[in-house]
Design a protein around this motif. Sequence first.
Motif, PDB file in Angstrom:
ATOM      1  N   ALA A  30       1.027 -22.351  68.342  1.00 28.69           N
ATOM      2  CA  ALA A  30       0.627 -20.764  68.427  1.00 28.69           C
ATOM      3  C   ALA A  30      -0.943 -20.474  68.948  1.00 28.69           C
ATOM      4  CB  ALA A  30       1.058 -20.297  67.345  1.00 28.69           C
ATOM      5  N   GLU A  31      -1.676 -21.241  68.285  1.00 28.16           N
ATOM      6  CA  GLU A  31      -3.030 -21.065  68.488  1.00 28.16           C
ATOM      7  C   GLU A  31      -3.421 -21.562  70.090  1.00 28.16           C
ATOM      8  OE1 GLU A  31      -7.165 -20.299  68.286  1.00 28.16           O
ATOM      9  OE2 GLU A  31      -5.396 -19.238  67.308  1.00 28.16           O
ATOM     10  N   ASN A  32      -2.874 -22.647  70.474  1.00 34.06           N
ATOM     11  CA  ASN A  32      -2.981 -23.057  71.847  1.00 34.06           C
ATOM     12  C   ASN A  32      -2.599 -22.002  72.894  1.00 34.06           C
ATOM     13  OD1 ASN A  32      -3.764 -25.469  73.646  1.00 34.06           O
ATOM     14  ND2 ASN A  32      -1.425 -25.078  74.267  1.00 34.06           N
ATOM     15  N   LYS A  33      -1.559 -21.376  72.592  1.00 32.42           N
ATOM     16  CA  LYS A  33      -0.863 -20.231  73.678  1.00 32.42           C
ATOM     17  C   LYS A  33      -1.745 -18.981  73.441  1.00 32.42           C
ATOM     18  CE  LYS A  33       2.978 -17.492  74.418  1.00 32.42           C
ATOM     19  NZ  LYS A  33       2.492 -16.558  75.189  1.00 32.42           N
ATOM     20  N   ARG A  34      -2.357 -18.696  72.029  1.00 28.37           N
ATOM     21  CA  ARG A  34      -3.389 -17.780  72.077  1.00 28.37           C
ATOM     22  C   ARG A  34      -4.477 -17.828  73.007  1.00 28.37           C
ATOM     23  NH1 ARG A  34      -7.785 -16.019  70.332  1.00 28.37           N
ATOM     24  NH2 ARG A  34      -8.350 -17.943  69.156  1.00 28.37           N
ATOM     25  N   ARG A  35      -5.194 -19.129  72.836  1.00 23.70           N
ATOM     26  CA  ARG A  35      -6.176 -19.523  73.802  1.00 23.70           C
ATOM     27  C   ARG A  35      -5.865 -19.411  75.076  1.00 23.70           C
ATOM     28  NH1 ARG A  35      -9.447 -24.238  70.387  1.00 23.70           N
ATOM     29  NH2 ARG A  35      -9.374 -23.154  68.337  1.00 23.70           N
ATOM     30  N   THR A  36      -4.832 -20.086  75.701  1.00 25.91           N
ATOM     31  CA  THR A  36      -4.669 -20.173  76.901  1.00 25.91           C
ATOM     32  C   THR A  36      -4.202 -18.748  77.511  1.00 25.91           C
ATOM     33  OG1 THR A  36      -2.301 -20.609  76.610  1.00 25.91           O
ATOM     34  CG2 THR A  36      -3.666 -22.364  77.067  1.00 25.91           C
ATOM     35  N   GLU A  96      11.684 -53.961  67.364  1.00 24.31           N
ATOM     36  CA  GLU A  96      10.346 -54.844  67.022  1.00 24.31           C
ATOM     37  C   GLU A  96       9.087 -54.196  68.050  1.00 24.31           C
ATOM     38  OE1 GLU A  96      11.040 -59.074  68.066  1.00 24.31           O
ATOM     39  OE2 GLU A  96      12.836 -59.041  66.810  1.00 24.31           O
ATOM     40  N   SER A  97       8.066 -54.085  67.286  1.00 26.20           N
ATOM     41  CA  SER A  97       6.787 -53.835  67.832  1.00 26.20           C
ATOM     42  C   SER A  97       7.051 -52.293  68.243  1.00 26.20           C
ATOM     43  CB  SER A  97       6.198 -54.929  69.016  1.00 26.20           C
ATOM     44  OG  SER A  97       6.212 -56.193  68.432  1.00 26.20           O
ATOM     45  N   SER A  98       7.730 -51.547  67.706  1.00 24.51           N
ATOM     46  CA  SER A  98       7.654 -50.171  68.203  1.00 24.51           C
ATOM     47  C   SER A  98       7.040 -49.209  67.215  1.00 24.51           C
ATOM     48  CB  SER A  98       9.242 -49.744  68.202  1.00 24.51           C
ATOM     49  OG  SER A  98       9.592 -49.575  66.878  1.00 24.51           O
ATOM     50  N   LEU A  99       6.409 -48.170  67.827  1.00 27.33           N
ATOM     51  CA  LEU A  99       5.760 -47.336  66.954  1.00 27.33           C
ATOM     52  C   LEU A  99       6.224 -45.970  67.556  1.00 27.33           C
ATOM     53  CD1 LEU A  99       3.509 -46.569  64.787  1.00 27.33           C
ATOM     54  CD2 LEU A  99       1.903 -46.584  66.983  1.00 27.33           C
ATOM     55  N   VAL A 100       6.620 -45.032  66.547  1.00 29.57           N
ATOM     56  CA  VAL A 100       7.070 -43.562  66.955  1.00 29.57           C
ATOM     57  C   VAL A 100       6.007 -42.624  66.332  1.00 29.57           C
ATOM     58  CG1 VAL A 100       8.798 -41.936  66.651  1.00 29.57           C
ATOM     59  CG2 VAL A 100       9.533 -44.052  66.799  1.00 29.57           C
ATOM     60  N   THR A 101       5.541 -41.819  67.159  1.00 30.06           N
ATOM     61  CA  THR A 101       4.269 -40.984  66.412  1.00 30.06           C
ATOM     62  C   THR A 101       4.732 -39.620  66.775  1.00 30.06           C
ATOM     63  OG1 THR A 101       3.088 -40.988  68.641  1.00 30.06           O
ATOM     64  CG2 THR A 101       2.508 -42.422  67.077  1.00 30.06           C
ATOM     65  N   PHE A 102       4.176 -38.623  65.980  1.00 34.94           N
ATOM     66  CA  PHE A 102       4.186 -37.277  66.164  1.00 34.94           C
ATOM     67  C   PHE A 102       3.182 -36.979  66.936  1.00 34.94           C
ATOM     68  CE2 PHE A 102       2.891 -32.985  65.072  1.00 34.94           C
ATOM     69  CZ  PHE A 102       4.088 -32.240  65.286  1.00 34.94           C
ATOM     70  N   LEU A 103       3.059 -36.095  68.296  1.00 30.67           N
ATOM     71  CA  LEU A 103       1.863 -36.007  69.220  1.00 30.67           C
ATOM     72  C   LEU A 103       2.040 -34.559  69.588  1.00 30.67           C
ATOM     73  CD1 LEU A 103      -0.552 -37.093  70.655  1.00 30.67           C
ATOM     74  CD2 LEU A 103       1.152 -37.795  72.625  1.00 30.67           C
ATOM     75  N   LEU A 104       0.953 -34.053  69.387  1.00 37.49           N
ATOM     76  CA  LEU A 104       0.803 -32.476  69.900  1.00 37.49           C
ATOM     77  C   LEU A 104      -0.722 -32.720  70.702  1.00 37.49           C
ATOM     78  CD1 LEU A 104       1.017 -29.203  68.578  1.00 37.49           C
ATOM     79  CD2 LEU A 104      -0.885 -29.639  69.491  1.00 37.49           C
ATOM     80  N   GLU A 105      -0.287 -32.496  72.160  1.00 37.05           N
ATOM     81  CA  GLU A 105      -1.618 -32.254  72.809  1.00 37.05           C
ATOM     82  C   GLU A 105      -1.696 -31.171  73.336  1.00 37.05           C
ATOM     83  OE1 GLU A 105      -2.164 -36.827  74.680  1.00 37.05           O
ATOM     84  OE2 GLU A 105      -0.323 -35.583  75.409  1.00 37.05           O
ATOM     85  N   PRO A 106      -3.021 -30.542  73.266  1.00 35.90           N
ATOM     86  CA  PRO A 106      -3.054 -29.102  73.688  1.00 35.90           C
ATOM     87  C   PRO A 106      -3.475 -29.050  75.205  1.00 35.90           C
ATOM     88  CG  PRO A 106      -5.112 -29.784  72.476  1.00 35.90           C
ATOM     89  CD  PRO A 106      -4.039 -30.948  72.536  1.00 35.90           C
ATOM     90  N   PHE A 107      -3.471 -27.736  75.688  1.00 39.20           N
ATOM     91  CA  PHE A 107      -3.949 -27.344  77.024  1.00 39.20           C
ATOM     92  C   PHE A 107      -4.799 -27.991  77.765  1.00 39.20           C
ATOM     93  CE2 PHE A 107      -5.947 -24.565  79.964  1.00 39.20           C
ATOM     94  CZ  PHE A 107      -5.167 -24.451  80.951  1.00 39.20           C
ATOM     95  N   VAL A 108      -4.804 -28.634  78.878  1.00 37.79           N
ATOM     96  CA  VAL A 108      -5.743 -29.330  79.624  1.00 37.79           C
ATOM     97  C   VAL A 108      -5.624 -28.661  80.978  1.00 37.79           C
ATOM     98  CG1 VAL A 108      -6.669 -31.443  80.541  1.00 37.79           C
ATOM     99  CG2 VAL A 108      -6.095 -31.172  78.029  1.00 37.79           C
ATOM    100  N   LEU A 109      -6.739 -28.404  81.604  1.00 34.77           N
ATOM    101  CA  LEU A 109      -7.013 -27.852  82.844  1.00 34.77           C
ATOM    102  C   LEU A 109      -8.202 -28.339  83.653  1.00 34.77           C
ATOM    103  CD1 LEU A 109      -6.024 -26.164  85.384  1.00 34.77           C
ATOM    104  CD2 LEU A 109      -7.527 -24.202  84.366  1.00 34.77           C
ATOM    105  N   HIS A 110      -7.929 -29.065  84.862  1.00 30.47           N
ATOM    106  CA  HIS A 110      -9.238 -29.728  85.552  1.00 30.47           C
ATOM    107  C   HIS A 110      -9.031 -28.732  87.049  1.00 30.47           C
ATOM    108  CE1 HIS A 110      -8.808 -33.650  83.468  1.00 30.47           C
ATOM    109  NE2 HIS A 110      -9.723 -32.888  82.990  1.00 30.47           N
ATOM    110  N   ALA A 111      -9.914 -28.110  87.495  1.00 29.36           N
ATOM    111  CA  ALA A 111      -9.917 -27.258  88.593  1.00 29.36           C
ATOM    112  C   ALA A 111     -11.207 -27.518  89.446  1.00 29.36           C
ATOM    113  CB  ALA A 111      -9.745 -25.776  88.076  1.00 29.36           C
ATOM    114  N   GLU A 112     -10.999 -27.525  90.917  1.00 32.88           N
ATOM    115  CA  GLU A 112     -11.999 -27.480  91.685  1.00 32.88           C
ATOM    116  C   GLU A 112     -12.827 -26.089  91.942  1.00 32.88           C
ATOM    117  OE1 GLU A 112     -13.265 -29.512  95.933  1.00 32.88           O
ATOM    118  OE2 GLU A 112     -11.460 -29.839  95.230  1.00 32.88           O
TER     119      GLU A 112
END
Length: 127
Positions: free
Chosen positions: A118-124, A31-47
């Motif tokens: 694959a594109e995310n890996k190429r960019r990183t 009940e009230s559940s939602l299943v999603t397909f989620l792809l989140e690309p690379f994120v970096l925070h650096a000082e």
Amino acid sequence: LVVSHDPIPDGRGAWNEIVAKLDAKDAVTLESSLVTFLLEPFVLHAECEDVSVGQTILQVAREVGFRESGLSVGKKRVLVQIRTLALRLEVPLFLNGTPLVQADYFETLIELGNARLAENKRRTDKL
């Protein structure tokens, strides 16, 4: 239900695995559940040491495709955020245990997701 940081070679197998796991749950749990397909690309925070270093890193990040990257300059800190939303993918799959999409559509999502990984890996790697 299924988590991977690597390409998924068998979209139909992944679909069947998700369906089996949902079928094993009781109706109250779903009940009230939602299943999603989620792809989140690379994120970096650096000082950074200073604004100049931050600007150099930001320029390189944008040149290799991290277009939504930015620089935050505070009183004591300089932070560079490297990211792109262009590769992000989020699609609802099931609502209350009921499929919102067909298995064939899910397989297409897997193909798109694998290509974006694959594109995310190429960019990183280029970064």
